[in-house]
Design a protein around this motif. Structure first.
Motif: not given
Length: 448
Positions: A147-151, A155-160, A164-176
């Motif tokens: 649902a997150y991807q289809r909404s 893309r909004l979260v990545r641009r913001s 990445e500021r919270v945790s580079p590892s969490l950002a990597a999980m989301e991107r991958l």
């Protein structure tokens, strides 16, 4: 018999002829094999990136030796061990037969036992290891993630840059995370087409099963079309690969015991994930010190085959139909270096009429996935992913073929960053498309 919990430990036995598995004596013995010749240096991804001696296999072996002689596991030493991808390219390159794979796994187990990590790092690691090895938890995540991807929120979260500021590892999980569609469920048994040639068990996997279910479906279809009865045991769980490679030995042993039990009724276990197959073939070492399980572990290791390896042994029977597409084949490290399965996937692809295989430059340099490496070391993984994506793009191929879910996610992310429009598929998906006569549209026009 119920599987032990991941927290349980296994008794170890010793032998007067050789050091007991995992002991300090075994470590010291293996360290003595290295003659510091340097053949490993140009094959090591982190040495290629940074040119730092302590971030090469030879340098890390020196650090292991220092620790064996009494040097404590301080932060800087552990950091060099953490930066190792465990890709095993150095094992392939070593003329002295140094078992670096065994050395780094024992060292990581020592790190997990004796080194206290910062709180944030411990929290990230616990999140990873309480999620990815558990298929039900991944399945529960599928709906919200889809649902997150289809909404378009992704893309909004990545641009913001928020994650990445919270945790580079969490950002990597989301991107991958790959784009998620519907997840077909495999039946427990798929009957052979025509005369039965073999009966096999199939590992469904964790990430493979939930994030790439089409790969499992294609694997079962191809095996059935080649005359195999396919059993997909409901009792199977994680094989323990991620835990084993991270030094979480007790957890890995518990997963291994459960996997052994699930597949003891089949003659061959077919695996379509390079990291999983590599780990299952190493159960003999993981459980060598456990008197109750050592022989059973050895037996399962002997019966485990990568799907390309097994199909090459079985030989083709089903008709290959033309598939006019150019493909670049990626060597997953735990397939090419750990399992020494290199020619078989290429041979399977070469047997498809009108398909052209193109080789990728620097094939032995890891893409940066390496189990959980791209989550725990996202900067280094990103550099390696970008190098691999550039080499893939340079082939001019329309389709990238890879045999490991981590590699698929890692290279797909790097290709997206380049804006490269290259579809990605598993070897068995390509073979499945040929056997079913789906043509190039199975991958090129709609993506994969």
């Amino acid at each position: 018999m119920s599987a032990p919990s991941p927290e349980s430990s296994s008794p170890e036995s010793s032998s007067p002829e050789s050091p007991s598995p995992g002991s300090r004596a075994e470590l010291v013995n293996l360290l003595g094999d290295c003659v510091h010749c340097g053949f490993c240096l140009p094959t090591c991804p982190t040495y290629v990136l940074w040119g730092e001696e302590m971030d090469s296999p030879r340098g890390r072996i020196h650090l292991m030796d220092q620790h064996a002689k009494g040097e404590p596991l301080g932060g800087p030493m552990v950091e060099h061990f953490d930066r190792c991808l465990g890709c095993m390219a150095c094992v392939t390159a070593c003329p002295s037969g140094v078992q670096y794979d065994r050395l780094i796994e024992m060292t990581r187990a020592e790190v997990e036992r004796g080194h206290s990590r910062p709180l944030r790092e411990r929290a990230v690691r616990e999140l990873i290891f309480r999620l990815f090895p558990y298929r039900r938890r991944l399945r529960a995540l599928r709906g919200p993630l889809r649902a997150y991807q289809r909404s378009g929120l992704d893309r909004l979260v990545r641009r913001s840059g928020l994650l990445e500021r919270v945790s580079p590892s969490l950002a990597a999980m989301e991107r991958l995370a790959p784009p998620l569609g519907r997840a077909p469920r495999l039946p427990e048994r798929v009957a052979a087409r025509g005369d039965r040639r073999a009966a096999v068990g199939m590992l469904a996997g964790c990430v493979q099963g939930e994030f790439f279910p089409d790969v499992n479906a294609a694997t079962a279809r191809v095996l059935a079309m080649e005359g195999c009865d396919v059993v997909v045991p409901r009792g199977q769980g994680c094989c323990g690969a991620l835990s084993m490679h991270a030094g979480r030995e007790d957890e890995a042993r518990a997963f291994a015991r459960r996997t052994i039990e699930a597949f003891e009724g089949v003659d061959v276990v077919v695996v379509n994930s390079a990291g999983c197959g590599s780990s299952m073939k190493e159960y003999r070492a993981l459980l060598a010190g456990d008197a109750a399980w050592a022989r059973r572990a050895e037996a399962l290791s002997e019966r485990t085959r990568d799907v390309a390896e097994f199909l090459a042994e079985l030989g083709p029977r089903a008709e290959r139909r033309p598939l006019p597409v150019t493909v670049a084949y990626h060597d997953a490290c735990h397939l090419s270096h750990a399992q020494r399965v290199r020619s078989q996937p290429r041979d399977l692809l070469a047997g498809i009429p009108e398909l052209e295989v193109r080789e990728i430059a620097d094939p032995d340099v890891c893409c940066g996935s390496a189990g959980t490496y791209n989550l725990l070391q996202p900067d280094a993984a990103g550099e390696l992913g970008d190098r691999k994506a550039a080499n893939v793009a340079a082939t001019g191929a329309e389709l990238l073929v890879a045999a490991n879910p981590g590699c698929t996610m890692q290279i797909a992310g790097a290709l997206r960053r380049r804006g490269a429009d290259i579809a990605i598929a598993h070897t068995v998906q390509v073979l499945d498309a040929s056997l079913r006569g789906l043509g190039r549209n199975a991958f090129i026009e709609r993506g994969s």
